[in-house]
Write a protein that holds these residues in place. Structure first.
Motif, short mmCIF file in Angstrom:
data_model
loop_
_atom_site.label_atom_id
_atom_site.label_comp_id
_atom_site.label_asym_id
_atom_site.label_seq_id
_atom_site.Cartn_x
_atom_site.Cartn_y
_atom_site.Cartn_z
N LEU A 157 -29.21 16.80 31.27
CA LEU A 157 -28.92 15.67 30.39
C LEU A 157 -29.83 14.49 30.69
O LEU A 157 -30.30 13.81 29.76
CB LEU A 157 -27.46 15.26 30.56
N TRP A 158 -30.09 14.24 31.96
CA TRP A 158 -30.96 13.12 32.31
C TRP A 158 -32.35 13.28 31.70
O TRP A 158 -33.00 12.29 31.34
CB TRP A 158 -31.08 13.02 33.83
N LEU A 159 -32.82 14.52 31.60
CA LEU A 159 -34.15 14.74 31.02
C LEU A 159 -34.21 14.29 29.56
O LEU A 159 -35.29 14.03 29.04
CB LEU A 159 -34.51 16.23 31.11
N ALA A 160 -33.03 14.22 28.92
CA ALA A 160 -32.96 13.78 27.52
C ALA A 160 -32.37 12.37 27.41
O ALA A 160 -31.97 11.95 26.32
CB ALA A 160 -32.11 14.76 26.71
N ASP A 161 -32.32 11.64 28.52
CA ASP A 161 -31.73 10.30 28.56
C ASP A 161 -30.28 10.31 28.08
O ASP A 161 -29.82 9.44 27.34
CB ASP A 161 -32.54 9.30 27.72
N GLN A 162 -29.55 11.31 28.52
CA GLN A 162 -28.13 11.44 28.23
C GLN A 162 -27.36 11.57 29.54
O GLN A 162 -27.94 11.86 30.58
CB GLN A 162 -27.87 12.65 27.31
N ASP A 163 -26.05 11.33 29.48
CA ASP A 163 -25.25 11.37 30.70
C ASP A 163 -23.77 11.38 30.30
O ASP A 163 -23.44 11.36 29.10
CB ASP A 163 -25.55 10.16 31.60
N TYR A 164 -22.89 11.38 31.27
CA TYR A 164 -21.45 11.27 31.03
C TYR A 164 -20.84 10.34 32.06
O TYR A 164 -21.34 10.21 33.18
CB TYR A 164 -20.76 12.63 31.04
N GLY A 165 -19.75 9.66 31.65
CA GLY A 165 -19.19 8.57 32.44
C GLY A 165 -18.04 8.96 33.34
O GLY A 165 -17.18 8.13 33.62
N HIS A 166 -18.00 10.22 33.79
CA HIS A 166 -16.94 10.64 34.70
C HIS A 166 -17.57 11.55 35.76
O HIS A 166 -18.73 11.97 35.64
CB HIS A 166 -15.81 11.37 33.97
N GLY A 167 -16.82 11.84 36.80
CA GLY A 167 -17.31 12.77 37.81
C GLY A 167 -17.49 14.16 37.24
O GLY A 167 -16.92 14.52 36.20
#
Length: 606
Positions: free
Chosen positions: A469-479
């Motif tokens: 996800l980081w490679l696409a500038d994406q992420d999630y806000g939980h563990g």
């Protein structure tokens, strides 16, 4: 149905309740008051009588708190609830605050620049939480005062505390009789020169005594405190109903006292060294012990240490792991029956509530379901972007063509606690959604395949799931994952896959593996399996022994229609094909004829 779809959030009730609370604060001479979500045991789920945050604000999330001052009331929530809170509170009277980006201490200093006295209920804050908050306020002129809970003063007809029956968890499922656990932990206390450990976590107490309860929804625990002494004897403080059978199970070395009698029980102590866990012990217990220790004739000493049950509870016995495997096979078959039914429905014909109801019916059809392990999350379209969405009659959506559905649920069975998430397509979905789904899947596969040196903690592994996800500038806000109990809490510590987790992973620990992606107002994605930490055999040609790996516990197909096959590497394809073969082998014989046909189609090689 275990799950209801009632709208429990009452934003319209927030303003008059806030006004009543502020009047009580003025009468008490307080500048403000802190209203946490937690109860005296820091539980994620709380009894109705302890649900003060929801009563005041309307916010029903499982984490957060409100800081009420004379002219502002901040509702602090983390990344899981930032969309939800805006829909559940009256924003004209309550101000959502992002945490942990904004710290309570800094917020109080900003809004009380001249200082003031802020009240808090010392039963609802742990020693560790209070010390951190006091430190953050150093030099500000703001002081904290332990007071009677001010919400309780203005809450008419507050519900009674639950007093439901205690049940016995069989030794053949726990792997160890409670006398053995008590003896071993008591001996460890004695070896450390301590006489008594104070236990404040109900799941620790239930694990220690091989008991369960139903005081809290979804978590089969007994609301209780306990004292474990160096001989292995336990004083159990609870108002739960205790049958003659349970009394016989507990035996002569477990002494029963009323739930509200903890401080009075401590008053009788003399010549004792007490161990408290600052992370779970209510602040009032420490202050009470300190007052007793100030009397020289009592010869009381206070020490700090981890709850002695937490780590042994986290490292499951072979019997607990075997039971959990069995529960997941049963649960996996139920989820497959649901997915077969789901694929038979046309877009526009079913709702989120229909899916939740059908899933619970499939689990109930096993004949073994005791409860769901949490309120099932069935979020379609924009509702899927709410990581902890709970469908109600007012929020219920009809599933439309192009939607993604995040379906996250689990069951409580006598032999194990289950949790699984699958993201499902409704009709034809877009390329953007499929690409994001594939990245989430790649992170989930990376954790599943991982082999890692002993001694690493969740913080060391969390980034591996996020890398695609980081490679696409994406992420999630939980563990990335939480610990899971065995017919106990579905969220269990200390083990986690999270940037904030420092606890080394050990064999027998059960964790979730659930990366995700959420686009506000559009869609959500999450894929989750449970894993158990296992010893890794040395690979041919390898020369680094002593490594750990993960054994997957869930066996339910991952929807191939959402995968962009070209994005997967060959090892990722191989893992997915092998996993789907296991689904056929382990689950197929448990299914109805039509679900077996569905499974064969759903697990074709990618």
């Amino acid at each position: 149905m275990f799950q209801s779809f009632d709208d429990t959030a009452r934003p319209d009730q927030g303003p008059p309740r806030l006004a009543a609370l502020r009047a009580a604060l003025a009468e008490a001479g307080l500048s403000g008051f802190l209203v946490p979500r937690a109860d005296a045991h820091q539980g994620e789920y709380v009894a109705n009588c302890d649900n003060r945050l929801a009563w005041l604000t309307g916010f029903t999330g499982s984490a957060g708190f409100c800081a009420v001052l004379a002219d502002v009331a901040g509702v602090f929530v983390d990344g899981r609830y930032r969309v939800q809170v805006k829909t559940q509170v009256d924003i004209a009277h309550f101000t959502p605050v992002d945490c942990p980006e904004v710290r309570l201490g800094e917020w109080l200093k900003q809004h009380l620049p001249q200082g003031g006295e802020v009240g808090f209920d010392p039963w609802l804050y742990t020693v560790e939480q209070l010390e951190a908050l006091e430190k953050s306020l150093t030099g500000s002129g703001i002081t904290l005062r332990a007071v009677e809970n001010q919400i309780d003063r203005v809450w008419p007809e507050r519900p009674e505390r639950p007093r439901r029956p205690i049940t016995i968890q069989p030794d053949d499922l726990t792997g160890r009789p409670h006398a053995e656990k008590r003896h071993d932990l008591g001996a460890a206390l004695e070896a450390a020169g301590k006489r008594c450990a104070i236990l404040a976590l109900p799941d620790s107490i239930c694990w220690l005594l091989n008991i369960r309860g139903s005081d809290i929804p979804r978590n089969p625990i007994v609301q209780a405190f306990a004292l474990l002494d160096w001989t292995g004897a336990v004083t159990l403080l609870t108002d739960a109903e205790v049958s003659p059978e349970v009394k016989a199970h507990l035996g002569d070395h477990v002494h029963l006292r009323p739930y509200g009698g903890l401080l009075e029980t401590l008053d009788a102590a003399q010549g004792a060294t007490f161990q408290i866990d600052p992370a779970s012990t209510p602040a009032i217990v420490l202050s009470h012990l300190q007052a007793l220790a100030a009397e020289p004739e009592r010869a009381i000493t206070i020490t700090c240490g981890d709850d002695p049950c937490v780590l042994p509870k986290a490292c499951k016995t072979e019997a607990e792991i075997a039971g959990t495997r069995a529960a997941h096979l049963r649960d996996g078959a139920a989820v497959c029956e649901l997915l077969c039914w789901f694929d038979e429905q046309s877009p526009g014909t079913i709702t989120e509530i229909d899916v939740v109801t059908q899933l619970e019916a499939c689990r109930a059809a096993t004949g073994k379901l005791l409860d769901i392990s949490f309120d099932t999350i069935a979020g379609s379209g924009p509702n899927g972007a709410l990581a902890h969405y709970r469908v109600t009659r007012s929020s219920n959506r009809t599933l439309q063509n192009g939607d993604l559905l995040v379906l996250d649920g689990g069951g409580q069975y006598l032999d194990g606690t289950t949790d699984i998430t699958r993201t499902l397509p409704v009709g034809d979905v877009g390329a953007d959604e499929r690409a994001a789904f594939t990245r989430v899947l790649q992170g989930m596969i990376a954790i599943s395949r991982l082999r890692f040196p002993a001694g690493l903690a969740g913080r060391d592994l969390d980034a591996i799931a996020r890398y695609p996800l980081w490679l696409a500038d994406q992420d999630y806000g939980h563990g990335t994952g939480h610990g899971v109990g065995v017919h106990l809490c579905v969220h269990e510590g200390p083990q986690r896959l999270s940037r904030t987790s420092h606890e080394p992973l050990k064999p027998g620990m059960i964790l979730s593996n659930e990366p995700g992606y959420y686009r506000e107002g559009a869609f959500g994605i999450r894929i989750e399996n449970l894993l158990v930490v296992s010893d890794a055999h040395l690979l041919p040609g390898g020369d680094v022994s002593g490594k750990l790996c993960f054994e997957t516990l869930n066996f339910v197909p991952i929807d191939r229609r959402l995968i962009d096959r070209d994005m997967l590497t060959q090892p990722e394809r191989d893992w997915l094909d092998a996993y789907h073969q296991e689904c056929r082998d382990k689950i197929g014989s448990r299914l109805s004829a039509r679900a077996r046909l569905w499974l064969d189609q759903a697990t074709r090689p990618v």
